[in-house]
Every structure is written in C-alpha cells, then in structure tokens.
Design an enzyme around this catalytic site. Sequence first.
Site, PDB file in Angstrom:
ATOM      1  N   GLU A 128      -7.304  -3.590  -5.048  1.00 41.41           N
ATOM      2  CA  GLU A 128      -5.862  -3.495  -5.267  1.00 41.41           C
ATOM      3  C   GLU A 128      -5.109  -4.708  -4.749  1.00 41.41           C
ATOM      4  O   GLU A 128      -4.136  -5.173  -5.345  1.00 41.41           O
ATOM      5  CB  GLU A 128      -5.312  -2.225  -4.607  1.00 41.41           C
ATOM      6  N   LYS A 204      -5.686 -13.931 -11.566  1.00 42.75           N
ATOM      7  CA  LYS A 204      -5.125 -12.579 -11.566  1.00 42.75           C
ATOM      8  C   LYS A 204      -5.042 -11.984 -12.966  1.00 42.75           C
ATOM      9  O   LYS A 204      -5.319 -10.791 -13.155  1.00 42.75           O
ATOM     10  CB  LYS A 204      -3.744 -12.613 -10.898  1.00 42.75           C
TER      11      LYS A 204
END
Length: 438
Positions: A128, A204
């Site tokens: 996360e 990302k």
Amino acid sequence: MGQKIGIGLLGLGTVGSGVANILMNSEGRHPLVSELELVSIAVRDLERPRKVEVPSSITTTNPQVVIDNPAVQIVVEVMGGIEPARTLIMKAISAGKSVVTANKAVIARHGKEIAAAANSAGVYVLIEAAVGGGIPIIEPLKQSLGGNQIQKVTGIINGTTNYILTKMAKEGMRYEQVLKEAQALGYAESDPAADVDGLDAADKIAILSGLAFGGSIERSDIPIQGISDIDNRDVGYASQLGYEVKLLAVAERVLKDNRIKTTLPIAAWVQPTLVPNEHPLAGVHGVNNAILVEGDPIGEVMFYGPGAGAGPTASAVVADILNIAGINKLGSSPRALDPLLAASSWRECQLVDPHAIVKRNYVRFKAQDSPGVIGKIGTIFGNHGVSIESIIQFDTSKTGAEIVVITHTVNQGKIKNSLEEIQALSEIKAVSAHMGCL
C-alpha cells in the site's frame, strides 16, 4: 491480549522511523497495534542520530539477522533502492515471512517475480505504501473496486513535481528557483532526477496498471517526459486558456471489451499535461497526490491526500502490517488474500507502441511573425489527419511570435510526423514545448 506479533524492520530512515514511532506508541490507536512488537531493526550506521529512539539491543547492521530472527513474523522493507532490497524481500519470503514494503522501484520491476514467490511460499506481500503515500489506493483496486472493469487510471503521483508546478503557476517562480526551495524543504532529493524526470511516477503507474488491469506491464517500456524543460510561459499560456499544468501518469485499456481474457493492450505514459480548471485533478496542489480511477459500472472515483513523507507513508505501512496481523490472528488460510497482483495468474498485459497512444496535445512553436505561417501549420496538421481544436498567436515581438496549438484526440504517430514536417518550415524557429492535454 494475545501473543505478540514480531515485526522486523529493514531501514530506519524517514519512513522507517515513522513506522517505529507508531509501533512503540500504540496508545489511542487500533487495539491490534498494541499486539505488534518491534523485535529487530537493520540500519546502515548504528551511531547515526535518529528522530526515534529504539533499544540498541534490537539494532544490527546485518539485514540477514532480521530475516533469520525466529521472533520476526512480518518483515517491513523501507530501505529504498532496488538492491539489496529485492534480494532481502525474496529471502524473507523464502524464510516463510510475510513482507510489507514501500519500495515502488522494486515492485514496478520485479513485482511478478515477488508475487510468484509469495504465492508459492503461502505468505503475503503488501504494498500500500508504494504508491500515493498515505492514500489508500492499492487495497481499493484489489478489493473494493474488484467487481469493476477498470478503463483508466490517471494520477498526480509525485509530490515533488506537483509542488514545483504549483509554485510556478501560483507564484510565477522559475523551475530552477522552486527546485532549490523544494530541496531546502526536504520535498526533493539533492539528486532530483527520479522525481523531475518522471521516473518515480512511472514506477507507480506500472504498479497501478498491474492492479487495475490484472497483469504486469514492462516498466522500462513506459514513455516518460519529465518537467525539467517546462517554461513559465507554458504555465502562463495554460492559465490563460483555462488549464493547470500537472505531471500526469496514465494507464488505460485500449480495448474496452470486458470479454478479453488473453493479451490485453494497455497504453501508459508519464507526461506534463494541461488539465482543465473544472477537472478534479486541477485542484490538487502542493505535495498532495490524487488518483482518478474510471471504471464500469462505478464511473469516476478519486483518491486524494498527502502523497509522501514520514507520517503518510508510515501510516500506509502500518495499515498493511495490521492487515496481515489481523488475518493471521483469525487463522485464515494463507491463500485468503492475494499477496500482490490481484489477477496476475489469468491475464497478460502488453504496452502498445507509444506512437499508437491516442490523446490531445499542447504544442508551442517559436515562429517568424510573417503572414501565412499559421495557415501553413494548420495545413500540415490537416494533411496528417490531426484535427486542431484551437490555434492562437501569443506575444508577437521583433524576435518572432509564439504560436500555441491544442489538438483534438489523435494518434501520437500522426503528431510526430506533423511536427517533423512543421519544423522543416523556414518560418519555424523551434518546437518549444509539447505536452499532453486532457
């Protein structure tokens, strides 16, 4: 209170110190935090001053000591960098330890390998904190939005570049000035290349793409354009035209058919982009991040918040630790939660050629202030099948004119061919800027 769950920490820098602080100060937090015990920490330098005090008895300079400690059930990797982080993650998995990591560089490049190893070992690898700092986006993509066909993920996912572009737009500061300020404030590294060249954002979006579309993509094939060449005049022109300039990372499915079960073509890129003022991403300023997810049937959902820093990232790390700890306490099967990629076993994803990407464009030309030049530009674009939404001449002077073109949605190969021909015109001094446009 049940038996303590042992946590081993690889790294005690900014994020690691934030994690240690939470684990050692559980009062007022989720009750399960009090059942987590920090039992071993690997650091590079035992004598280095730190913001958090930890017992010297649990620190070591040898990461293998953390992994081998029988009291460690969950290994938290917050070292950064690709190696030795990747090797240590794999060793922890081989030792039967679940892993929590904030390392987007490792996951973007080696996520498939790590996921396979975790599946084989029956442990969890949760990530996360690797994207969006404290913004919960990984678990929503894996679980809450799992019933949707995700069409597109668009993100402002680098706080440094967003801070720089915000300052340029709101205060008229030059890129070089803002970069120095960001470095002084700790928002940018002394070597800012990973941020300003778009490399961090590419890591990302590679991770988010894998989660959104159910299969990994090749990180090295993502076309990337950073912000270091952005001129204040482009930020100003964008403002006059009703836009904000943002560094966007985008991944979208090229085929919309939800029956596709084999190779799924994906378009992904990182590029400075003009965002209309009324668009929700236009209002994301400073070091904040935001990720806009478009899916069927949910429509558009945006996740917004602090995208970096000790507090937000440590918050996400501890959330993953609690996720694993809670499942372990319930005695669930190791297969109850997919370790990494939500559907890596059933779909292959492949990036399309960058020239096949379809989007709108902003182009600024430096040209002679001579009759007919705008007509010639328009004709060349038209000959190559590029439809122009607007073409405007700015700042005419003795040195020439600035001509700004915004196109309709078009194949990027057509844009490339058009610009090559336009640059050959005697009236054109330079293609001074080329960005995306939502």
